[in-house]
Scaffold this active site. Structure first.
Site, short mmCIF file in Angstrom:
data_model
loop_
_atom_site.label_atom_id
_atom_site.label_comp_id
_atom_site.label_asym_id
_atom_site.label_seq_id
_atom_site.Cartn_x
_atom_site.Cartn_y
_atom_site.Cartn_z
N SER A 299 -1.12 -1.63 -9.78
CA SER A 299 -1.41 -0.20 -9.89
C SER A 299 -2.83 0.14 -9.44
O SER A 299 -3.16 0.02 -8.26
CB SER A 299 -1.14 0.25 -11.33
OG SER A 299 -1.27 1.63 -11.48
N ASP A 310 -8.42 -1.05 3.71
CA ASP A 310 -8.06 -0.11 4.78
C ASP A 310 -9.27 0.43 5.52
O ASP A 310 -9.18 0.77 6.71
CB ASP A 310 -7.28 1.07 4.19
CG ASP A 310 -5.80 0.74 4.02
OD1 ASP A 310 -5.41 -0.41 4.31
OD2 ASP A 310 -5.04 1.63 3.59
N LYS A 324 2.87 -2.39 -7.85
CA LYS A 324 3.23 -1.26 -8.70
C LYS A 324 2.60 0.00 -8.10
O LYS A 324 1.41 0.24 -8.27
CB LYS A 324 2.75 -1.50 -10.13
CG LYS A 324 3.38 -0.59 -11.18
CD LYS A 324 2.62 0.71 -11.35
CE LYS A 324 3.14 1.52 -12.51
NZ LYS A 324 2.48 2.84 -12.66
#
Length: 543
Positions: A299, A310, A324
């Protein structure tokens, strides 16, 4: 004639009453005979009313609903859930970062509650409780000499703020039991377990099991502390962190990204896309960063790692994360219970969904995925990419989505020394128990060391492994010389860390426990060799 007249007067009244009763019964049970598609909630209401009105025995309808709701909600997806009022209090304590209690850490040694540390400035310190005190009675009820579990201890020591609890204390050197009354207060729950320097310029921050409402303030304090000690590079350890508040993790990632960088976005069927951007106020925008993850990072941990990855901002190392990526919205009921319903999905800046695949109704398999990955060797060999979708970072590197976060550099789990003997001792927590026994028996000598490093060097000269083996043997685990030799370093690492924690606290525990950790050593190497500054040219993944 009079009788017939009276019948004529009362007959319309009886007919009216009969019609009213019929209408009432019809309103109660007509839904059972209504043709066509019925709204689910209408069926539920009708069935509950029917049970309440007609069931042969008395039924606690409230409990019936409490038992049914978890099953209804859990059928939707693996992370939607109904939380009872009793459980909600525990959940809130974890997120809110505090609970009401007396402010001690303890260990149940055989059948006695031993105080191992005191929360500075807390109720127990004010009342005069000291480390190594034995709690033998609580509110005049004797607790020593009885089998008692941690949960039972927490139940009697915690309570409403401002309430009092009387403790019977047996202190070393005293022949008597001292009665001390402690007034319960708010006790902080730390979510940053440790922050210390790994070298002159590299700081290390270890997050606990989840992100709570206080995590960001603790994180900022840790960064400030390390920067004051000379840190200009950071290793952020998210191993075992199951996530938590989206707002908190966005604020944490913001410390490392430039203004306008997209951190994460969420989107669902009736939940419009919401973007979260860095605002440029971060204090670590130009510092090197390495993020550590493993199969239990989930999560919010995955959002943090994915954002760093990224934007080619740093390196993520370890093993593929849990996967998750579902967003829950919470609705509270007046009785204190709540429903957390999945309303959207998380996506990283490159458009990656973090959520791994699941099949409705087969959530036992979903929960067993971590174990299945262990069995099939994913933790010691590079994870399969069969279920993953390639994406590109802003710098053009290939990263993968759809099944958790794949690290830039895969570090296998070190399974050396994990055997049946080791598992038998650790599963019964005999290594931790012996560390407590040893600490207690030698506390005067061990308390003389001024740093945990000094204590560590002393412990390395002691026959702790041999003593542990004898202790385990006396507790029913027979000696197995080959396996003992194979597991020796693991046992010693555990013992050193547990004993050090008893005298220098949680931060020293992690520093001792991770002295030879392969992920930490790799993170230090990547920073010191300048690889974190060359992320945009690192295209050989998972080496």
């Amino acid at each position: 004639m009079g009788t017939e007249r009276r019948k004529g007067i009362w007959l319309p009244l009886w007919i009216s009453i009969g019609i009213a009763i019929g209408l009432f019964i019809g309103s109660k049970f007509s839904i059972f005979n209504t043709p066509g598609n019925l709204v689910g909630s209408g069926k539920l209401d009708a069935v509950l009313n029917y049970i309440h009105e007609s069931y042969v025995d008395t039924v606690n309808t409230y409990q019936l609903v409490e038992d049914a709701l978890p099953n209804i909600i859990q059928e939707l997806d693996p992370h939607s859930e109904y939380i009872s009022a009793a459980d909600m209090k525990r959940v809130n304590e974890s997120l809110e970062g505090h609970f009401s209690g007396i402010g001690v850490s303890f260990y149940v040694l055989r059948d006695t509650i031993v105080v191992t540390s005191i929360v500075p400035g807390g109720p127990s310190e004010a009342a005069g409780i000291m480390p190594w005190d034995r709690i033998v009675a609580v509110d005049d009820s004797v607790v020593a000499g009885k089998k008692i579990r941690n949960e039972q201890v927490l139940k009697v020591l915690r309570g409403e703020r401002g309430t009092e609890v009387k403790l019977g204390i047996k202190r070393a050197g005293n022949d008597f039991i001292e009665n001390i009354t402690v007034t319960r207060g708010e006790i902080p729950v730390k979510s940053v377990n440790a922050a210390f320097m790994l070298s002159d310029e590299i700081g290390y921050i270890k997050l606990g099991v989840n992100f709570g409402f206080n995590t960001f303030s603790e994180f900022i304090s840790a960064i400030s502390k390390l920067k004051s000690m000379g840190a200009n590079s950071f290793i952020i350890d998210l191993r075992g962190n199951a996530g938590g508040s989206l707002e908190v993790v966005v604020a944490m990632v913001n410390e490392f990204l430039q203004k306008g960088d997209l951190i994460v976005y969420t989107e669902g069927r009736n939940f419009p896309r919401t973007d979260n951007y860095a605002n440029g106020s971060g204090t670590c925008k130009n510092d090197d960063v390495v993020v550590l993850i493993d199969e239990l990072s989930a999560s919010a941990s995955e959002i943090f790692a994915g954002a760093i990855q990224d934007h080619d901002r740093g390196l993520v190392i370890g093993r593929r994360s849990f996967g998750k990526g579902l967003v829950q919205s919470q609705r509270n009921f007046p009785d204190g219970s709540a429903v957390r319903l999945t309303v959207a999905r998380y996506y990283t800046a490159s458009g990656r969904s973090i959520q791994r695949t699941y099949e409705k109704g087969r959530y036992d398999e979903y929960e067993m995925d971590a174990i299945n990955r262990y069995i099939q060797g994913d933790y010691v060999n590079i994870d399969t990419l069969n279920n993953l979708i390639p994406y590109e970072t802003l710098g053009g590197r290939t990263v993968y989505g759809g099944d958790g976060i794949m690290p830039d550099i895969f570090i296998p789990r070190d399974t050396t020394g994990y055997n049946s003997y080791y598992n038998s001792v650790v599963n019964r927590r005999l290594d931790e128990e012996y560390a407590m026994v040893y600490s207690d028996m030698n506390r005067e000598r061990l308390s003389t060391f001024s740093t945990w490093q000094e204590l560590y060097r002393y412990l390395r000269q002691q026959p702790l492994l041999l003593n542990l083996v004898s202790y385990a043997d006396n507790n029913g685990i027979r000696r197995r010389p080959y396996y003992i030799q194979e597991s020796g370093e693991l046992f010693e690492t555990n013992l050193y860390a547990y004993i050090i924690r008893n005298f220098f606290g949680e931060e020293a525990f992690w520093a001792a426990y991770y002295r030879e950790d392969p992920l930490l050593n790799k993170g230090i190497e990547l920073i010191e060799t300048g690889m974190t500054k060359k992320v945009n040219i690192l295209n050989e993944q998972f080496k």
